[in-house]
Scaffold this motif. Structure first.
Motif, PDB file in Angstrom:
ATOM      1  N   LYS A 298       5.413  12.074   5.691  1.00 35.12           N
ATOM      2  CA  LYS A 298       4.032  11.756   5.291  1.00 35.12           C
ATOM      3  C   LYS A 298       3.773  12.191   3.851  1.00 35.12           C
ATOM      4  O   LYS A 298       3.112  11.486   3.093  1.00 35.12           O
ATOM      5  N   GLN A 299       4.283  13.336   3.454  1.00 35.82           N
ATOM      6  CA  GLN A 299       4.089  13.809   2.087  1.00 35.82           C
ATOM      7  C   GLN A 299       4.834  12.923   1.089  1.00 35.82           C
ATOM      8  O   GLN A 299       4.331  12.642   0.000  1.00 35.82           O
ATOM      9  N   ILE A 300       6.008  12.472   1.472  1.00 37.03           N
ATOM     10  CA  ILE A 300       6.780  11.599   0.592  1.00 37.03           C
ATOM     11  C   ILE A 300       6.061  10.272   0.412  1.00 37.03           C
ATOM     12  O   ILE A 300       5.924   9.761  -0.713  1.00 37.03           O
ATOM     13  N   LEU A 301       5.574   9.695   1.501  1.00 33.55           N
ATOM     14  CA  LEU A 301       4.856   8.422   1.415  1.00 33.55           C
ATOM     15  C   LEU A 301       3.554   8.568   0.638  1.00 33.55           C
ATOM     16  O   LEU A 301       3.187   7.693  -0.151  1.00 33.55           O
TER      17      LEU A 301
ATOM     18  N   VAL B 150       2.594   6.533  -2.783  1.00 29.64           N
ATOM     19  CA  VAL B 150       1.384   5.708  -2.887  1.00 29.64           C
ATOM     20  C   VAL B 150       0.540   6.138  -4.083  1.00 29.64           C
ATOM     21  O   VAL B 150      -0.038   5.312  -4.785  1.00 29.64           O
ATOM     22  N   LEU B 151       0.478   7.433  -4.355  1.00 31.99           N
ATOM     23  CA  LEU B 151      -0.305   7.914  -5.479  1.00 31.99           C
ATOM     24  C   LEU B 151       0.344   7.593  -6.821  1.00 31.99           C
ATOM     25  O   LEU B 151      -0.347   7.363  -7.820  1.00 31.99           O
ATOM     26  N   LEU B 152       1.671   7.556  -6.883  1.00 31.34           N
ATOM     27  CA  LEU B 152       2.365   7.300  -8.137  1.00 31.34           C
ATOM     28  C   LEU B 152       2.576   5.820  -8.429  1.00 31.34           C
ATOM     29  O   LEU B 152       2.880   5.459  -9.564  1.00 31.34           O
ATOM     30  N   LEU B 153       2.396   4.958  -7.444  1.00 32.23           N
ATOM     31  CA  LEU B 153       2.643   3.536  -7.629  1.00 32.23           C
ATOM     32  C   LEU B 153       1.782   2.914  -8.728  1.00 32.23           C
ATOM     33  O   LEU B 153       2.306   2.187  -9.566  1.00 32.23           O
ATOM     34  N   PRO B 154       0.476   3.167  -8.798  1.00 35.19           N
ATOM     35  CA  PRO B 154      -0.311   2.560  -9.882  1.00 35.19           C
ATOM     36  C   PRO B 154       0.151   2.996 -11.270  1.00 35.19           C
ATOM     37  O   PRO B 154       0.144   2.206 -12.218  1.00 35.19           O
ATOM     38  N   PHE B 155       0.566   4.241 -11.439  1.00 40.73           N
ATOM     39  CA  PHE B 155       1.047   4.710 -12.735  1.00 40.73           C
ATOM     40  C   PHE B 155       2.363   4.025 -13.106  1.00 40.73           C
ATOM     41  O   PHE B 155       2.591   3.686 -14.260  1.00 40.73           O
ATOM     42  N   ALA B 156       3.225   3.820 -12.126  1.00 43.93           N
ATOM     43  CA  ALA B 156       4.504   3.169 -12.391  1.00 43.93           C
ATOM     44  C   ALA B 156       4.303   1.710 -12.791  1.00 43.93           C
ATOM     45  O   ALA B 156       4.975   1.207 -13.690  1.00 43.93           O
ATOM     46  N   VAL B 157       3.369   1.031 -12.152  1.00 43.87           N
ATOM     47  CA  VAL B 157       3.130  -0.380 -12.453  1.00 43.87           C
ATOM     48  C   VAL B 157       2.531  -0.543 -13.847  1.00 43.87           C
ATOM     49  O   VAL B 157       2.899  -1.445 -14.594  1.00 43.87           O
ATOM     50  N   THR B 158       1.624   0.334 -14.235  1.00 42.34           N
ATOM     51  CA  THR B 158       0.996   0.206 -15.551  1.00 42.34           C
ATOM     52  C   THR B 158       1.918   0.622 -16.682  1.00 42.34           C
ATOM     53  O   THR B 158       1.679   0.257 -17.835  1.00 42.34           O
ATOM     54  N   SER B 159       2.970   1.360 -16.410  1.00 37.71           N
ATOM     55  CA  SER B 159       3.867   1.798 -17.475  1.00 37.71           C
ATOM     56  C   SER B 159       4.957   0.777 -17.780  1.00 37.71           C
ATOM     57  O   SER B 159       5.706   0.952 -18.732  1.00 37.71           O
ATOM     58  N   ILE B 160       5.060  -0.304 -17.005  1.00 35.98           N
ATOM     59  CA  ILE B 160       6.069  -1.332 -17.247  1.00 35.98           C
ATOM     60  C   ILE B 160       5.653  -2.132 -18.477  1.00 35.98           C
ATOM     61  O   ILE B 160       4.546  -2.659 -18.529  1.00 35.98           O
ATOM     62  N   PRO B 161       6.528  -2.223 -19.498  1.00 32.38           N
ATOM     63  CA  PRO B 161       6.153  -2.979 -20.700  1.00 32.38           C
ATOM     64  C   PRO B 161       6.072  -4.472 -20.400  1.00 32.38           C
ATOM     65  O   PRO B 161       6.833  -5.000 -19.599  1.00 32.38           O
ATOM     66  N   SER B 162       5.134  -5.137 -21.036  1.00 32.86           N
ATOM     67  CA  SER B 162       4.968  -6.564 -20.834  1.00 32.86           C
ATOM     68  C   SER B 162       5.082  -7.277 -22.174  1.00 32.86           C
ATOM     69  O   SER B 162       5.157  -6.665 -23.226  1.00 32.86           O
ATOM     70  N   GLN B 163       5.070  -8.598 -22.135  1.00 33.69           N
ATOM     71  CA  GLN B 163       5.161  -9.392 -23.352  1.00 33.69           C
ATOM     72  C   GLN B 163       3.940  -9.149 -24.241  1.00 33.69           C
ATOM     73  O   GLN B 163       4.038  -9.163 -25.456  1.00 33.69           O
TER      74      GLN B 163
END
Length: 77
Positions: free
Chosen positions: A4-7, A11-24
């Protein structure tokens, strides 16, 4: 740590990971000229640096367990 702690951490880090992906759009440069109020802003896209492809021919490579065949491949410089 339990599952549960891992999940919850994932879930909490997913939005930060998505916004840090460089785009065109992050590579674009916007130039605003303050002397021409009627013109829209110009968008100039940067070209990616040109990488040179170099062929490395197939060869035998010496390892601690004997010799190993390495197939031909390209590297980018």
């Amino acid at each position: 740590m339990n599952i549960k702690q891992i999940l919850a951490g994932a879930v909490l880090l997913l939005p930060f990971a998505v916004t840090s992906i460089p785009s065109q759009a992050s590579a674009s440069q916007v130039i605003v000229n303050p002397h021409s109020p009627n013109r829209p802003a110009q968008i100039i896209a940067k070209k990616p640096p040109v990488k040179k492809k170099v062929l490395v021919p197939a060869h035998w490579e010496k390892t601690s367990h004997g010799r190993k065949w390495v197939a031909a491949h390209y590297i980018y410089k």
